[in-house]
Enzyme design. Structure first.
Site, PDB file in Angstrom:
ATOM      1  N   HIS A 138       0.849  -1.189   0.000  1.00 15.52           N
ATOM      2  CA  HIS A 138       0.000   0.000   0.000  1.00 15.52           C
ATOM      3  C   HIS A 138       0.883   1.237   0.000  1.00 15.52           C
ATOM      4  CE1 HIS A 138      -3.915   2.055   0.715  1.00 15.52           C
ATOM      5  NE2 HIS A 138      -3.104   3.009   1.154  1.00 15.52           N
ATOM      6  N   TYR A 191     -11.868   1.404   1.360  1.00 17.47           N
ATOM      7  CA  TYR A 191     -11.407   2.281   2.438  1.00 17.47           C
ATOM      8  C   TYR A 191     -12.636   2.894   3.083  1.00 17.47           C
ATOM      9  CZ  TYR A 191      -8.448   5.863   4.703  1.00 17.47           C
ATOM     10  OH  TYR A 191      -7.796   6.662   5.609  1.00 17.47           O
ATOM     11  N   ARG A 245     -10.305   0.431  -6.434  1.00 16.17           N
ATOM     12  CA  ARG A 245     -10.517   0.902  -5.068  1.00 16.17           C
ATOM     13  C   ARG A 245     -11.841   1.643  -4.961  1.00 16.17           C
ATOM     14  NH1 ARG A 245      -7.032   5.319  -1.478  1.00 16.17           N
ATOM     15  NH2 ARG A 245      -7.017   4.128   0.470  1.00 16.17           N
ATOM     16  N   TYR A 296      -7.664  17.817  -1.501  1.00 14.80           N
ATOM     17  CA  TYR A 296      -6.350  18.270  -1.019  1.00 14.80           C
ATOM     18  C   TYR A 296      -5.397  18.224  -2.198  1.00 14.80           C
ATOM     19  CZ  TYR A 296      -4.915  13.336  -1.021  1.00 14.80           C
ATOM     20  OH  TYR A 296      -4.631  12.046  -1.389  1.00 14.80           O
ATOM     21  N   ASN A 356      -2.227  13.659   3.585  1.00 19.20           N
ATOM     22  CA  ASN A 356      -3.150  14.226   4.575  1.00 19.20           C
ATOM     23  C   ASN A 356      -2.720  14.005   6.021  1.00 19.20           C
ATOM     24  OD1 ASN A 356      -5.320  15.759   3.458  1.00 19.20           O
ATOM     25  ND2 ASN A 356      -6.127  13.876   2.563  1.00 19.20           N
ATOM     26  N   ASP A 413       2.094   3.111   3.177  1.00 19.90           N
ATOM     27  CA  ASP A 413       1.222   4.251   2.876  1.00 19.90           C
ATOM     28  C   ASP A 413       2.018   5.479   2.448  1.00 19.90           C
ATOM     29  OD1 ASP A 413      -1.345   5.395   2.519  1.00 19.90           O
ATOM     30  OD2 ASP A 413      -1.182   6.456   4.424  1.00 19.90           O
ATOM     31  N   HIS A 472       1.663   5.047  -2.717  1.00 17.71           N
ATOM     32  CA  HIS A 472       1.076   5.910  -3.730  1.00 17.71           C
ATOM     33  C   HIS A 472       2.172   6.616  -4.529  1.00 17.71           C
ATOM     34  CE1 HIS A 472      -2.662   5.524  -1.391  1.00 17.71           C
ATOM     35  NE2 HIS A 472      -1.962   5.887  -0.333  1.00 17.71           N
TER      36      HIS A 472
END
Length: 288
Positions: free
Chosen positions: A27, A153, A120, A45, A249, A244, A29
Site C-alpha cells: 500500500h 477504504y 478501489r 487536497y 493528509n 502508505d 502511492h
C-alpha cells in the site's frame, strides 16, 4: 488550491529489521509530478509531488522488493501517474486503480496488461463523494471477470452499513488499514469484534497498515500494535502490509518509514508470520 507540505520523513532511518527477499509494500502511492500528471479538479487536497522515482528509492532504502501502488483521491479517476509507474517497473510493481463506472472493457484490459490487479472504492466522505453501492457492485462484477479484486477504504463507524455490501461482492475484498478501528477503545471493543467476524468470510483480506493514522499516542505506535497483531495471528493468510508512503493528509507528524518497517516484528512475532505477511500473501494476490 493550497499545496500541502511534504508529509513524508525527509531522512527515514535505515531499518534495523531486514525484510525477507521478495517483501512487498502492498500500500503506497505516487503523486504527480503535477506538471505532467495534473491533480483532479474535484480533489479535496493538493499534495506535494511524490513521483515514482522517490518511491522506488525508498523501496531500496527500506530493503523491500516490490510495490503495490494504490490510486489516491487527489488524482481522481485519472490513473496516468499510476500506470506510468507500473510500466516503468513491470516486474516489481502492481496497481490498484480508481475508475469511472462506465469505463470501457478495452480500457480495463489495457490496465490489466499494465499490471493493475484491482479497483478501489473509497467510502471516506471527507476525502471523496462515494458512488452508490449498486453502481459499485456492478463495476466489481465487471472487474471480477478479469480476476481482479476490490480494495475498500472506510471509517469504522461505517462498517455495519457496508458489511452486507462487502459480503455480496463477487470477488476478493481487501480492506484498507484494518477498517480504521477505534484504537482508544481497545481490541475487545464491539466494532473491532465485528470487523474480525467480517474477516472470517472467505475472500476477505486486510492491510495491517497505517498505525501513524490510527494512533492516539504517536510513534512508535504501541497502542496500534495489538490490533495489527490480533489480525496477523488470527488471519495469517489474509493480511498484507504497506507503508502508505507518502502519507497523504498527515497533519500530526511526518512518519519515519524506517520505523514502520521496524514495527513489523512487533505485529508479526514469528518468522513464518512475517513471511506470510510480506511475501507469500501479496505474491499470491498480486504477482502470481
Amino acid at each position: 488550491m493550497k499545496i500541502d507540505p511534504p508529509t513524508w520523513h525527509p531522512e527515514p532511518k535505515r531499518p534495523d529489521y531486514t525484510p525477507p527477499a521478495g517483501a512487498v509494500d502492498a500500500h503506497c502511492h505516487v503523486f504527480g509530478p503535477g506538471d505532467r500528471f495534473p491533480y483532479a479538479p474535484e480533489r479535496k487536497y493538493t499534495p506535494s509531488d511524490a513521483p515514482k522515482e522517490k518511491l522506488f528509492a525508498l523501496r531500496d532504502h527500506l530493503g523491500l522488493s516490490r510495490n503495490v501502488i494504490v490510486q489516491a483521491s487527489c488524482h481522481g479517476r485519472d490513473n496516468a501517474a499510476l500506470l506510468d509507474a507500473l510500466r516503468n517497473d513491470p516486474e516489481n510493481c502492481r496497481g490498484i486503480a480508481v475508475v469511472d463506472p462506465e469505463i470501457s472493457d478495452n480500457a480495463l484490459r489495457d490496465m490489466d496488461a499494465a499490471g493493475v490487479r484491482g479497483i478501489r472504492f473509497n467510502f471516506v466522505r471527507r476525502l471523496v463523494d462515494p458512488d452508490p453501492q449498486d453502481v459499485s457492485a456492478r463495476l466489481a462484477a465487471r472487474v471480477a471477470e478479469l480476476g481482479w479484486h476490490v480494495v475498500v477504504y472506510f471509517e469504522a463507524l461505517d462498517l455495519d452499513e457496508l458489511a452486507p455490501f462487502l459480503r455480496d461482492l463477487p470477488c476478493d475484498v481487501v480492506i484498507d488499514h484494518m477498517g480504521r478501528p477505534d484504537i482508544g477503545s481497545g481490541v475487545d471493543n464491539p466494532g473491532f469484534t465485528s470487523f474480525q467476524r467480517l474477516m472470517e468470510q472467505e475472500g476477505m483480506w486486510t492491510k495491517v497498515s497505517c498505525p501513524e493514522r490510527l494512533t492516539t499516542e504517536g510513534p512508535p505506535y504501541d497502542d496500534v500494535a495489538p490490533f495489527a497483531r490480533t489480525l496477523v495471528e488470527g488471519f495469517p493468510d489474509k493480511v498484507l502490509w504497506g507503508t502508505d508512503w507518502p502519507h497523504p493528509n498527515m497533519k500530526s507528524h511526518q512518519p519515519d518509514d524506517g520505523l514502520l518497517v521496524d514495527r513489523i516484528p512487533v505485529i508479526a512475532p514469528t518468522e513464518e508470520l512475517r513471511r506470510k505477511l510480506l511475501v507469500d500473501n501479496p505474491t499470491r494476490l498480486y504477482f502470481s
